[in-house]
Motif scaffolding. Structure first.
Motif, mmCIF file in Angstrom:
data_model
loop_
_atom_site.group_PDB
_atom_site.id
_atom_site.type_symbol
_atom_site.label_atom_id
_atom_site.label_comp_id
_atom_site.label_asym_id
_atom_site.label_seq_id
_atom_site.Cartn_x
_atom_site.Cartn_y
_atom_site.Cartn_z
ATOM 1 N N PHE A 11 2.302 -8.314 -4.021
ATOM 2 C CA PHE A 11 0.900 -8.440 -3.641
ATOM 3 C C PHE A 11 0.672 -9.574 -2.645
ATOM 4 O O PHE A 11 -0.337 -9.593 -1.951
ATOM 5 N N LEU A 12 1.605 -10.496 -2.603
ATOM 6 C CA LEU A 12 1.496 -11.575 -1.635
ATOM 7 C C LEU A 12 1.443 -11.000 -0.219
ATOM 8 O O LEU A 12 0.587 -11.365 0.589
ATOM 9 N N LEU A 13 2.347 -10.061 0.036
ATOM 10 C CA LEU A 13 2.390 -9.413 1.347
ATOM 11 C C LEU A 13 1.160 -8.530 1.556
ATOM 12 O O LEU A 13 0.538 -8.536 2.623
ATOM 13 N N LEU A 14 0.799 -7.757 0.509
ATOM 14 C CA LEU A 14 -0.364 -6.874 0.615
ATOM 15 C C LEU A 14 -1.619 -7.675 0.925
ATOM 16 O O LEU A 14 -2.446 -7.277 1.742
ATOM 17 N N TYR A 15 -1.741 -8.815 0.257
ATOM 18 C CA TYR A 15 -2.897 -9.678 0.488
ATOM 19 C C TYR A 15 -2.935 -10.148 1.920
ATOM 20 O O TYR A 15 -3.981 -10.130 2.576
ATOM 21 N N ILE A 65 -5.936 -9.324 4.341
ATOM 22 C CA ILE A 65 -6.747 -10.406 4.897
ATOM 23 C C ILE A 65 -6.750 -10.314 6.420
ATOM 24 O O ILE A 65 -7.794 -10.393 7.066
ATOM 25 N N LYS A 66 -5.579 -10.084 6.979
ATOM 26 C CA LYS A 66 -5.458 -9.974 8.432
ATOM 27 C C LYS A 66 -6.319 -8.819 8.960
ATOM 28 O O LYS A 66 -7.162 -9.006 9.836
ATOM 29 N N VAL A 67 -6.099 -7.632 8.387
ATOM 30 C CA VAL A 67 -6.829 -6.453 8.867
ATOM 31 C C VAL A 67 -8.330 -6.634 8.665
ATOM 32 O O VAL A 67 -9.135 -6.354 9.560
ATOM 33 N N ARG A 96 2.264 4.182 7.433
ATOM 34 C CA ARG A 96 3.383 4.796 6.745
ATOM 35 C C ARG A 96 4.366 3.727 6.253
ATOM 36 O O ARG A 96 4.925 3.820 5.184
ATOM 37 N N THR A 97 4.572 2.690 7.081
ATOM 38 C CA THR A 97 5.533 1.655 6.731
ATOM 39 C C THR A 97 5.010 0.801 5.578
ATOM 40 O O THR A 97 3.899 0.279 5.655
ATOM 41 N N GLU A 98 5.825 0.663 4.528
ATOM 42 C CA GLU A 98 5.343 -0.043 3.345
ATOM 43 C C GLU A 98 4.974 -1.494 3.618
ATOM 44 O O GLU A 98 4.065 -2.039 3.007
ATOM 45 N N SER A 99 5.699 -2.126 4.549
ATOM 46 C CA SER A 99 5.432 -3.542 4.793
ATOM 47 C C SER A 99 4.096 -3.755 5.503
ATOM 48 O O SER A 99 3.639 -4.882 5.652
ATOM 49 N N LEU A 100 3.473 -2.653 5.953
ATOM 50 C CA LEU A 100 2.161 -2.786 6.604
ATOM 51 C C LEU A 100 1.020 -2.478 5.639
ATOM 52 O O LEU A 100 -0.148 -2.642 5.972
ATOM 53 N N TYR A 101 1.352 -2.011 4.441
ATOM 54 C CA TYR A 101 0.337 -1.559 3.480
ATOM 55 C C TYR A 101 -0.733 -2.623 3.229
ATOM 56 O O TYR A 101 -0.448 -3.814 3.180
ATOM 57 N N THR A 102 -1.957 -2.140 3.053
ATOM 58 C CA THR A 102 -3.032 -3.035 2.623
ATOM 59 C C THR A 102 -3.130 -2.972 1.099
ATOM 60 O O THR A 102 -2.472 -2.151 0.462
ATOM 61 N N ILE A 103 -3.988 -3.796 0.548
ATOM 62 C CA ILE A 103 -4.011 -3.948 -0.899
ATOM 63 C C ILE A 103 -4.370 -2.655 -1.638
ATOM 64 O O ILE A 103 -3.792 -2.349 -2.676
#
Lengths: 277, 315
Positions: A69-73, A77-79, A219-226
């Protein structure tokens, strides 16, 4: 007379508080379950205050586990911040143009923009998707940000506020030789600051909660939002309820805090626009 | 705030003094106007106008995303013919119309709560916040929570129902018969806040004298609600009925996360059907025709809104 009335009001308040508590039960249950060990999540009668605490482990798994969730957050936040910024800028400019500049075709262009409001966003998904694949915005944060940046609601709402600024102020500034950009930044913008704040908070909430666009355009998981992360997390850990609840709490709580701080703005904005996100 | 505004432009006065012509019209004014609205207009054209027109064209083709546009051809009204004989699409339409039944329920609850909060309690703002919470919460997270709450055997809701003596509690989202009502229940729960807030605004516009007069005549609170409040908030009710109807055709997140249209397609709606056809089956042309039909349905509802509004404005 006054005393009796007050008792009645007091009793009503207590009844309503009780009803409110029932109404918020799903949230309370969610928070409580997120703090428990898995075995005690579904015990009945419900233990609202956990017997065996497991909060640290649950939240640690959610925040740093396989779907961190650290990455998702960070992504959310960015988007959300960039969307809010671009959307407020674009709507703010357009609203001023439609309210205070007499250019040719203004009414027609305004009606065209307003008319797009009736189009359900889902009817556009297919062709937006094709367009994004074609121009290379598919699976990018930029593309996602752009999708929520052109808000008819924001333009309409801010225009109402600009219309409220008296033309005399603007005319006298023009007499002094100020151009529209100077007037926009120095006069109009400061005057509609409360409206800008309201719209910014609403846009922030709607973008943060947006699920549909990320689902289709990322599609890329590392770009996913929360929101997308919560769904993937639920798919992955569907049978571990304490973790699912910790994930849900993590997705809901920050926004609840923003809402409670800015509740006046949010509620007034909703009343003004009469529009659903 | 006020003072800052008046003094700032004066400082720029000297620099900009030399400008010829009438500053209030002409090409400069036009140009400024276009520059201000350009980002909004270009964005809307690219992301809304262009897609809707392409949808219109695509809906008459058999374009399949996998085989590419080279193999696509025009098929006339084939897609629409298929669509209106497709049992799944027809079911999704029926479901959407059943979902509409949740709107009057929501309106009734919201209005009742709004009246109570407006007049009969302390801490108004607190209650606004309480009932508004589900509306601003992420639907995805809410759906995840309700998945567990509605669990047929171990879920808290059914455990509670059994504890109070209900022998065969419903299977909620796991049963074909109760899945759609479950979705509607959550919809009602999440939209009360919005409707309540709009009703509170509507209540403010009812003149207090009416209630005072009614009180002098000895009318009960219930009678006042029936004879003053309900008729006088009817424009608000109408507005909420329309926005509720339109937004019912946009419900997506809740169903995708909660049931994914199941079990046995019992919660499928046109939007979910559109999503499945477009992004899982990749039938681009066919999905475009679904989109177009959806658009027309919403257009018709909006048209009725305008007709209705004329009637209500003169009120």
């Amino acid at each position: 007379m006054i005393d009796r009335l007050d008792t009645r009001k007091l009793i009503m308040t207590i009844i309503m508080l009780f009803l409110g508590l029932v109404f918020l039960m799903p949230f309370i249950w969610m928070i409580s379950a997120s703090l428990k060990i898995e075995e005690e999540v579904l015990t009945f009668p419900i233990q609202w205050i956990p017997e065996s605490w497991n909060a640290v482990a649950n939240y640690k798994e959610v925040w740093t586990g396989s779907m961190p969730f650290l990455l998702l957050y960070w992504n959310s936040i960015k988007v959300t911040l960039l969307t809010t910024l671009t959307s407020v800028t674009i709507s703010g400019l357009a609203a001023y143009g439609f309210a205070k500049i007499n250019f040719k075709g203004r009414e027609l262009l305004f009606i065209i923009v307003l008319a797009t409001f009736m189009i359900p966003p889902q009817t556009l998904l297919v062709t937006q998707f094709l367009l994004y694949r074609w121009i290379g915005l598919y699976d990018t944060h930029t593309g996602l940000i752009l999708l929520n940046s052109f808000s008819v609601f924001g333009t309409f709402m801010l225009r109402q506020f600009y219309l409220g600024i008296s033309n005399e102020i603007i005319e006298s500034a023009r007499m002094d030789g100020a151009g529209h950009f100077t007037i926009f930044f120095r006069i109009a913008l400061p005057l509609v600051r409360p409206a800008i704040a309201t719209y910014a908070i609403l846009r922030f909430i709607w973008t943060w909660n947006d699920f549909q666009y990320p689902l289709i355009f990322l599609r890329t998981e590392s770009l996913y939002t929360i929101q997308l992360g919560v769904q993937s997390f639920a798919d992955e850990h569907g049978s571990i309820y304490s973790l699912m609840m910790a994930a849900s709490v993590s997705a809901i709580i920050p926004l609840l805090i923003i809402f409670i701080i800015g509740q006046k703005h949010v509620i007034e904005g909703i009343q003004l626009g009469g529009v659903k996100g | 705030m006020q003072t800052g505004i008046k003094t700032q432009p004066i400082s720029t006065r000297k620099k900009r003094k030399k400008r010829n012509g009438d500053p209030f019209s002409g090409w400069k004014e036009n140009l400024a106007g276009y520059i201000f609205i350009a980002p909004m207009f270009l964005g809307t054209s690219l992301l809304v106008l262009f897609p809707i027109i392409s949808s219109l064209v695509l809906s008459f083709t058999d374009w399949n995303f996998v085989s590419g546009y080279r193999n696509a051809s025009f098929v006339g009204f084939d897609n629409f013919q298929k669509l209106f004989t497709n049992p799944l699409f027809l079911k999704s339409l029926t479901n959407n119309f059943i979902i509409l039944l949740a709107i009057p329920v929501t309106l009734f609850i919201s209005l009742s709560l709004a009246v109570i909060i407006n007049k009969y309690v302390y801490f108004k703002d607190l209650f606004k916040v309480i009932y508004f919470m589900p509306f601003i919460s992420s639907i995805v997270a809410v759906a995840v929570v309700f998945q567990v709450l509605f669990h047929p055997t171990n879920g808290p809701i059914n455990q509670f129902l059994r504890a109070i003596g209900v022998e065969n509690p419903p299977g909620w989202i796991a049963s074909v018969a109760f899945s759609l009502p479950s979705v509607m229940l959550i919809m009602i729960w999440t939209s009360i806040g919005f409707n309540l807030i709009i009703y509170l605004a509507g209540l403010q516009s009812i003149p207090k004298e009416l209630y005072e007069a009614a009180q002098i005549d000895g009318a009960s609170a219930w009678y006042q609600f029936l004879k003053i409040t309900i008729p006088l908030v009817s424009p608000t009710t109408f507005l909420l009925l329309v926005t509720g109807t339109i937004s019912s055709f946009k419900i997506f997140d809740l169903i995708i996360v909660l049931t994914n249209g199941g079990p046995a397609n019992s919660t499928i709606t046109p939007v979910v059907y559109l999503y499945q056809q477009a992004f899982l089956e990749l039938k681009t042309g066919y999905a475009s025709s679904v989109a177009l039909v959806l658009f027309i349905i919403v257009l018709i509802i909006t048209y009725f809104q305008f007709l209705g509004q004329k009637k209500w404005v003169n009120y």
